[in-house]
Motif scaffolding. Structure first.
Motif, PDB file in Angstrom:
ATOM      1  N   ALA A  81      34.378 -41.920  -6.485  1.00 52.62           N
ATOM      2  CA  ALA A  81      34.538 -42.877  -7.579  1.00 52.62           C
ATOM      3  C   ALA A  81      33.970 -44.216  -7.128  1.00 52.62           C
ATOM      4  CB  ALA A  81      36.023 -43.025  -7.939  1.00 52.62           C
ATOM      5  N   ASP A 113      37.111 -48.784  -9.128  1.00 45.95           N
ATOM      6  CA  ASP A 113      38.013 -47.796  -9.717  1.00 45.95           C
ATOM      7  C   ASP A 113      38.997 -47.265  -8.683  1.00 45.95           C
ATOM      8  OD1 ASP A 113      36.631 -48.135 -12.042  1.00 45.95           O
ATOM      9  OD2 ASP A 113      35.580 -46.207 -11.984  1.00 45.95           O
ATOM     10  N   TYR A 170      41.606 -50.113  -8.013  1.00 47.33           N
ATOM     11  CA  TYR A 170      42.539 -50.146  -9.143  1.00 47.33           C
ATOM     12  C   TYR A 170      43.415 -48.895  -9.150  1.00 47.33           C
ATOM     13  CZ  TYR A 170      39.434 -53.811 -10.941  1.00 47.33           C
ATOM     14  OH  TYR A 170      38.695 -54.951 -11.086  1.00 47.33           O
ATOM     15  N   GLY A 171      42.833 -47.761  -8.757  1.00 50.86           N
ATOM     16  CA  GLY A 171      43.595 -46.510  -8.732  1.00 50.86           C
ATOM     17  C   GLY A 171      44.714 -46.540  -7.713  1.00 50.86           C
ATOM     18  N   GLY A 179      40.019 -42.479  -8.204  1.00 51.10           N
ATOM     19  CA  GLY A 179      39.902 -43.514  -9.221  1.00 51.10           C
ATOM     20  C   GLY A 179      41.064 -43.481 -10.199  1.00 51.10           C
ATOM     21  N   TRP A 180      41.261 -44.579 -10.890  1.00 53.04           N
ATOM     22  CA  TRP A 180      42.426 -44.708 -11.771  1.00 53.04           C
ATOM     23  C   TRP A 180      42.353 -43.773 -12.975  1.00 53.04           C
ATOM     24  CZ3 TRP A 180      41.568 -46.004 -16.829  1.00 53.04           C
ATOM     25  CH2 TRP A 180      40.348 -46.607 -17.143  1.00 53.04           C
ATOM     26  N   GLN A 181      41.124 -43.353 -13.364  1.00 51.17           N
ATOM     27  CA  GLN A 181      40.987 -42.562 -14.585  1.00 51.17           C
ATOM     28  C   GLN A 181      41.689 -41.212 -14.511  1.00 51.17           C
ATOM     29  OE1 GLN A 181      38.571 -44.063 -12.908  1.00 51.17           O
ATOM     30  NE2 GLN A 181      37.121 -45.098 -14.270  1.00 51.17           N
TER      31      GLN A 181
END
Length: 290
Positions: A177, A181, A184-185, A225-227
């Motif tokens: 990622a 991201d 933030y994740g 990653g945060w997604q």
């Protein structure tokens, strides 16, 4: 032909080699699962003794991941080299100690086979490259964390935190990622479960999970990653709820007995690492059609 080009040209060979390495590492993971909690307990005891000015219990010999040699827990028989070959030794000994004939736990070959299967699966999914190598090592760490959490309800920082940082370092090169991201994740993973923990405690007066779960969720945020965090927590919660109901209703487990959440997070995070974006895309398409 170099080794790298050979693995690119023969992906089946890569899967076999990864699985064989997994068997060997699985044998070491059995040692980590058994010894690391004992080592941590001894360290905590020493720290408490130092803080209180009292003498801690002394150990008669060095105890770490390398010493002393592995031995039968029933009779103390030292495990010889030929008795320590992953899976094959268990089969050759018919699951019994060669000295006292007491049964050897089926967990030992199970962990070895699991480590081999996960390594082979990652090699099949990603082929030869940095992603596969990193995820194979992470998968082995998750195996150790899962079994330790089942046995002791702890997720040791000595495993979780280094792998959190490894995920961030890998993503400085966008391996899984983009770095923003991943950062933030990591933050979102920790803070989200921290908030859930305190909200649950405020409402019920009870602690629903441990701080190790926060750090483990942050680890997956740092890697993926945060997604993918919503998918991971959804998968972990669903599997945890189903397994918990089965344990209570079918096996008569006391519902007041805590069920560790770490293994479900580990399984969900591993699945997300392999197919997270595909699963998310499928779900969004399914929701749009519905």
């Amino acid at each position: 032909m170099t080794l790298v080009s050979y693995f690119y040209a023969h992906p089946d060979a890569l899967i076999v080699v990864a699985a064989l390495f997994g068997l060997v590492v699985g044998s070491f993971l059995n040692v980590v699962i058994h010894r690391l909690p004992i080592m941590l307990a001894a360290r905590w005891e020493q720290e408490i003794a130092d803080a209180s000015g009292k003498a801690a219990g002394t150990t008669p010999e060095v105890f770490n991941l390398a010493h002393p040699r592995s031995a039968c827990p029933h009779c103390g028989h030292m495990i010889r080299a030929w008795e320590n070959i992953p899976v094959l030794s268990y089969l050759a000994l018919r699951g019994k100690c060669s000295n006292c004939s007491k049964p050897i736990s089926k967990r030992y070959p199970a962990v070895e086979l699991l480590a081999a299967a996960l390594a082979g699966l990652v090699a099949w999914r990603f082929g030869f490259g940095v992603q596969a190598l990193a995820l194979i090592v992470l998968a082995w760490a998750l195996v150790a964390l899962s079994f330790i959490d089942v046995d002791h309800q702890i997720l040791p920082d000595v495993i979780v935190l280094p792998f959190l940082w490894i995920g961030l370092l890998l993503n400085t090169q966008n391996v899984f990622a983009p770095l923003p991201d991943a950062v933030y994740g990591a933050a979102a993973g920790y803070l989200s479960l921290w908030l859930v923990f305190h909200a649950f405690k405020l409402l019920t007066g009870k602690e629903g999970m441990g701080y190790g779960d926060f750090k483990l969720f942050a680890l997956f945020g740092a890697w993926l990653g945060w997604q993918l965090l919503p998918l991971i927590i959804l998968l972990a919660s669903l599997v945890g709820a189903v397994v918990g109901l089965v344990l209570i209703l079918a096996l008569g487990r006391d519902r007041r007995q805590p069920i560790p959440f770490g293994p479900y997070l580990c399984a969900a995070g591993f699945l997300a690492a392999l197919w997270g974006h595909d699963l998310t895309t499928w779900y969004l398409q399914f929701a749009r059609i519905s």
